[in-house]
Design a protein around this motif. Structure first.
Motif, short mmCIF file in Angstrom:
data_model
loop_
_atom_site.label_atom_id
_atom_site.label_comp_id
_atom_site.label_asym_id
_atom_site.label_seq_id
_atom_site.Cartn_x
_atom_site.Cartn_y
_atom_site.Cartn_z
N GLN A 179 46.81 45.61 42.06
CA GLN A 179 46.36 45.35 40.70
C GLN A 179 45.32 46.39 40.30
O GLN A 179 45.38 46.96 39.20
N GLU A 196 48.12 42.18 46.84
CA GLU A 196 48.25 41.98 45.40
C GLU A 196 47.02 42.47 44.64
O GLU A 196 47.15 43.16 43.61
N LEU A 249 52.51 42.23 38.99
CA LEU A 249 51.09 42.48 38.72
C LEU A 249 50.89 43.75 37.92
O LEU A 249 49.93 43.86 37.15
N THR A 304 38.43 44.54 39.47
CA THR A 304 39.35 44.18 40.56
C THR A 304 38.68 44.26 41.92
O THR A 304 39.12 43.59 42.86
#
Length: 462
Positions: free
Chosen positions: A111, A107, A8, A53
């Motif tokens: 990120q 994850e 990632l 994000t």
């Protein structure tokens, strides 16, 4: 291909948007970091990509709210076997490392951290028209990185601490988990620096990160670490700034009053954009399966409220049937998320991360811990009076005052992602919830991470 931290962090995805509701639309443009970031416009795109994000499933769309509420005593999963059981596992304290929701938390958080790292690393070499804007953008990135690490360390314990831009993911294979104490030092360092860089709140920056957001988060961090004096100093600064105030309970989460004076930091969502992909999925996931309004069907029931919790609201309480409501069946639910008007997974409600009522209740708890009962009750009464409950008239010993503060935190902040973390930081999770196994106080690292790099050792009990 499996997704994991070290993959990632290779590619930076960017989004070109404005700083209003479109600020955090999902990125629709991909550009390689090494060939980008040469001017202010490109850095602004990178900053917006960091904000994007926060909308992801593993952050504030559904996963972190669920992690913060479902293990607590007030919410439960009405349909625990559905959707792979990932929400029911949180409710029942039987989360497995293969949970997709836990993988999303890891994850999506990393990120966001890597995107923030890139901006922090590159921004010093970029010329901005206004130095104050440059400072503000760096402060925003430091705040978001700290917030994501705060979520991770409270959820998993020791986690890899990555604060540099990663150009070659191979360099990070074999990195072990960083002790919690060191992660907290970095969180505090980031937030301290952010406080000095971020602007005060004004009519033009309500949708961005401002100084009071960093001060509030620092206060919460120090409260978690039981450093009451430092927590008090930062939260006092929020009060003294006069940037925020309590407003009528029925206006706090109103779509017509978004970014209001009580809200300190929110993750913004908007419905009807990008094929209905920019709205929040919280309405669908956390509302009872029997709730049908405005032709919206398909709610999942993963976050309803227990009847004995709803009964804690007195008839006089202004939050009753505003923050929480019941179906005709009597099933209680969180009413802070607006009914979508497009599709069921596309609510227009922003996710509130920090607000002023939390600041007042944290200060009440801190003053009580410091032995300042009268000051604690003063802060408590601000929240009680807004709720139409009047001043606190109960016993004034430390334990009794704490009990009332704790009750008001439950009633005021229900389904905002605080309850589980409150119980953890207070050391009461085991006694309140009947937990007998210490390993249940942390979630397992995702199995995909362990498989990708065996240097990451699993939490005990998993």
């Amino acid at each position: 291909m499996k997704k994991y931290l070290y993959i990632l962090i290779v590619v930076m995805t960017l989004v070109v948007t404005s700083c209003e509701k479109e600020l955090i639309q999902n990125p629709n443009t991909s550009k390689v970091a090494d060939n980008f970031y040469t001017n202010e416009t490109e850095l602004e795109e990178a900053v917006n990509a960091v904000f994007a994000t926060l909308q992801l499933t593993g952050v504030y769309n559904t996963a972190m709210p669920a992690v913060g509420e479902l293990p607590g005593e007030d919410a439960y999963d009405e349909t625990p076997a559905n959707d792979g059981g990932v929400y029911g596992m949180l409710d029942d304290f039987n989360v497995i490392p293969q949970s997709e929701l836990i993988a999303d938390v890891w994850e999506d958080s990393y990120q966001g951290i890597q995107r923030a790292n890139i901006v922090i690393n590159r921004i010093q070499d970029i010329e901005f028209a206004e130095e104050a804007t440059k400072d503000a953008r760096k402060g925003e990135m430091l705040f978001i990185r700290a917030m994501l690490y705060f979520n991770l360390v409270r959820t998993f314990g020791d986690v890899p601490l990555v604060i540099d831009e990663v150009a070659n993911p191979q360099d990070y294979f074999g990195q072990t988990r960083t002790p919690v104490s060191e992660v907290y030092l970095q969180i505090i360092s980031d937030l301290d620096e952010a406080v000095g860089l971020l602007p005060v709140r004004n009519d033009d920056n309500k949708g961005r990160v401002v100084k009071t957001a960093a001060q509030t988060l620092l206060g919460k961090v120090y409260l978690t670490l039981k450093d009451y004096a430092k927590a008090k100093s930062y939260l006092d600064a929020v009060v003294e700034s006069k940037s925020h105030k309590l407003i009528a309970a029925d206006q706090v989460f109103s779509l017509e009053n978004e970014l209001n004076d009580e809200l300190i930091f929110v993750v913004q969502y908007a419905s009807g954009l990008s094929s209905n992909t920019e709205g929040s999925d919280a309405y669908r996931m956390f509302n009872p399966t029997g709730r049908v309004e405005e032709n919206m069907t398909g709610t999942k029931g993963h976050g309803v409220l227990k009847p004995d919790f709803y009964a804690l609201y007195t008839e006089a309480d202004a939050r009753k049937d505003v923050y929480v409501k019941t179906l005709e069946s009597g099933l209680a639910f969180n009413n802070k998320i607006a009914v979508p008007t497009t599709v069921v997974a596309d609510s227009n409600s922003d996710w509130v991360v920090l607000r002023y009522a939390d600041v007042l209740l944290m200060l009440a708890e801190i003053e009580n811990e410091l032995g300042n009962g009268a000051e604690a009750i003063d802060y408590l009464d601000e929240v009680r009076n807004r709720a139409n409950l009047g001043d606190y008239t109960g016993a004034t010993d430390k334990e009794s005052v704490f009990g009332e503060i704790d009750l008001q935190r439950r009633l005021e902040l229900v389904w905002e992602g605080h309850r589980w973390f409150d119980l953890l930081r207070q050391g009461r999770a085991k006694s309140v919830l009947g937990i007998t196994d210490d390993s249940k106080l942390l979630l397992p690292l995702p199995a995909s991470q362990i498989a990708a790099d065996p240097a990451l050792i699993q939490n005990p009990g998993y």
